[in-house]
Design an enzyme around this catalytic site. Structure first.
Site, short mmCIF file in Angstrom:
data_model
loop_
_atom_site.label_atom_id
_atom_site.label_comp_id
_atom_site.label_asym_id
_atom_site.label_seq_id
_atom_site.Cartn_x
_atom_site.Cartn_y
_atom_site.Cartn_z
N SER A 133 -9.53 -1.52 7.19
CA SER A 133 -8.97 -1.30 5.85
C SER A 133 -8.20 -2.48 5.27
CB SER A 133 -8.09 -0.05 5.85
OG SER A 133 -8.89 1.10 5.90
N SER A 180 -9.50 0.77 3.00
CA SER A 180 -8.69 1.64 2.17
C SER A 180 -7.54 0.92 1.46
CB SER A 180 -8.10 2.79 3.00
OG SER A 180 -7.22 2.31 3.99
N LYS A 194 0.86 -1.19 0.00
CA LYS A 194 0.00 0.00 0.00
C LYS A 194 0.89 1.24 0.00
CE LYS A 194 -3.92 1.65 2.84
NZ LYS A 194 -4.76 1.29 4.02
#
Lengths: 82, 462
Positions: free
Chosen positions: B178, B154, B78
């Site tokens: 997330s 996310s 990420k």
């Protein structure tokens, strides 16, 4: 859950703040922090603040003994990365 | 193609010389090139670095030197993880102006030491404030199982890249769900370890009180292998707890006969849609679980998590909110501005409530080993679908996708997000929740569900 109007259906009542909160109050709060809100953001900020306020009402109405301390984590640590 | 294989197959092939790490890296980069312009998982592809790291693995093998446990395994992170030479975007346009990171985040360094090959950084909601990976600046990540649908967030780029078969492993972060939300919507395994287990050093904070890091994979074993490779205390993160490394990958076959497993009732059933309830039913039936348990004050825990998130999340960005609010992601800008205005009394009360809640929630584990709950109330909504049906009511999509994950991460409990396989249907996940520090149990149950055929993470047919 969060309703379409941004309020929370799990709350048992709404705080007085929600009824009296207006754009002027939001602007005063923002200015206290040095934030000059753009008028085009104000409606969205207001709606989001009301959502938070509804959640805060749920949390604040829950009785906590005075010996329940914050769950913050704070530990001294060395400055060097691994 | 080995680039689509599991971790053990890749490591075995690299060790026995039937494939070179460089060839696997090249295949992986080609897979990303051919798929990602549509899926929008990656924000940077680190091709040069990947080929260098892979070449180093091949040289070590040729020299007869010992190889790491993830030798030659491609992975991506990420884009809130620091990667030396890249600006740490954290999904935000503002951060593209930042100087490149001078060194890797600690977990990236650990994966490199284990022989894994970094192939790129992955899309996310701006500043991790969202559950959908709809990013106005970097694009919306599509769900590989149905590209008209959301990947979740996310860490949406992480989950979707694994689901699409572009990488076998990815790292993400989980503050309120997330890792677990995109794992559920994309049909992959995810692990949110106990709060304080993994050092967050070198990642951009969102909510320091709640931020966790963790892996994604397509099997419980791969998940455990990645988790094992990144474990270890570091005092460079004040939230990291001094615990011994507790390896899990070799302990997945112990079964579940000795475990007291229960289903989260009340809030977790009332806020689950039909897909989520079916997923829990499938998992519970396979494990022969009937007993239910009520997690006390779950709705209030979610409320408190919302306040802590709003307040700390905004505080991280206060200087930019003052100077350049227009440059923030429009989908979260007003939420961040509102969060900056949260009175201290609300925030402190939420943190005090967290103490009460955590003590009561962990007490449940005196006579319980595992609690099962849905990961998301629904399977993946369509991109642009503003509302979803939960409990017979239509509610906004974005804030409610984390309805079932927030009360668990608020207490910091370890959770394996397990994809429940339903042929020809969109995947949906189940949270396998254990007592603090018992990631081993979460992973054991995940492995058992996989063995029973209930959990599966097939590569999406694109």
């Amino acid at each position: 859950m969060l309703e379409a109007d941004g309020t929370h259906s799990g709350g048992t009542r709404k705080h007085m703040e929600l009824q009296t909160l207006d754009e002027e109050a939001i602007n005063i709060l923002a200015r206290a922090l040095g934030i000059e809100l753009d008028p085009e953001h104000l409606k969205g900020v207001m709606q989001n603040f009301k959502t938070i306020a509804a959640f805060a009402a749920m949390v604040c109405e829950f009785p906590l003994d005075e010996d329940i301390e914050s769950a913050l984590v704070y530990r001294l640590c060395s400055p060097a990365p691994e | 193609m080995l680039a689509c294989a599991g971790v053990n197959d890749i490591v075995s092939a690299v060790r026995d010389g039937s494939a070179s790490a460089v060839d696997i890296a090249r295949d992986t980069l080609e897979s990303i090139r051919s798929q990602d312009s549509f899926l929008r998982c990656f924000t940077d592809v680190t091709a040069e670095r990947a080929l260098q790291e892979a070449a180093a693995v091949d040289i070590m093998r040729a020299a007869g030197r010992p190889l790491g446990p993830l030798a030659g395994v491609p992975y991506a992170v990420k884009n809130l993880f620091d990667v030396a030479g890249l600006s740490t975007l954290a999904g935000a346009k503002i951060n593209a102006e930042r100087s490149p990171a001078l060194r890797d985040a600690m977990l990236v360094s650990r994966l490199k030491a284990a022989g894994a090959i970094l192939v790129g950084t992955l899309n996310m909601d701006a500043y991790a404030y969202g559950f959908t990976t709809e990013n106005t600046h970097y694009g919306t990540t599509r769900n590989p199982h149905d590209t008209a649908r959301l990947a979740g967030g996310s860490s949406g780029g992480s989950a979707a890249a694994v689901a699409a078969g572009m990488v076998p492993l990815a790292l993400g972060s989980d503050t309120n769900g997330s890792i677990r939300v995109p794992a559920s919507l994309c049909g992959v395994f995810g692990l949110k370890p106990t709060f304080g287990r993994l050092p967050r050093t070198g990642t951009l904070p969102f909510v320091a009180s709640l931020d966790h890091l963790g892996p994604f994979a397509r099997s419980a074993e791969d998940l455990a292998l990645c988790y094992d490779a990144v474990q270890g205390f570091s005092d460079s993160d004040p939230g990291c707890v001094r615990r011994p490394v507790e390896y899990c990958a070799g302990r997945l076959d112990a079964g579940v006969a000795d475990l007291r497993i229960k289903i989260a009732a009340d809030y977790f059933e009332a806020n689950a849609g039909s897909d989520a309830l079916e997923a829990i039913e499938l998992a519970a039936r396979a494990l022969n679980v009937k007993q239910r348990v009520v997690i006390p004050e779950a709705a209030r825990a979610r409320a408190a998590a919302y306040i802590v998130t709003a307040s700390e999340g905004a505080n991280c960005h206060l200087p930019d909110l003052k100077r350049r609010a227009h440059d923030f992601e429009p989908l979260s800008r007003d939420r961040l501005l509102a969060g900056a205005l949260v009175p201290a009394a609300w925030y402190i009360q939420a943190q005090r409530f967290r103490r009460w809640y955590t003590e009561h929630l962990t007490a449940l584990f005196q006579d319980t080993d595992i609690i099962l709950a849905p990961s998301t109330p629904v399977s993946a909504p369509l991109i642009g679908e503003d509302s979803v049906l939960i409990g017979g009511k239509r509610v906004p999509t974005r804030p409610n996708l984390g309805l079932l994950t927030q009360p668990i991460s608020f207490a910091g409990l370890p959770v394996a997000a397990v994809p429940i396989y339903r042929p020809d249907r969109m995947p949906v996940g189940v949270q396998v929740i254990a007592a603090p520090w018992r990631e081993d149990l979460c992973l054991r149950v995940a492995a058992e569900l996989e063995r029973l055929g209930v959990a599966r993470a097939p590569i999406a047919n694109l």
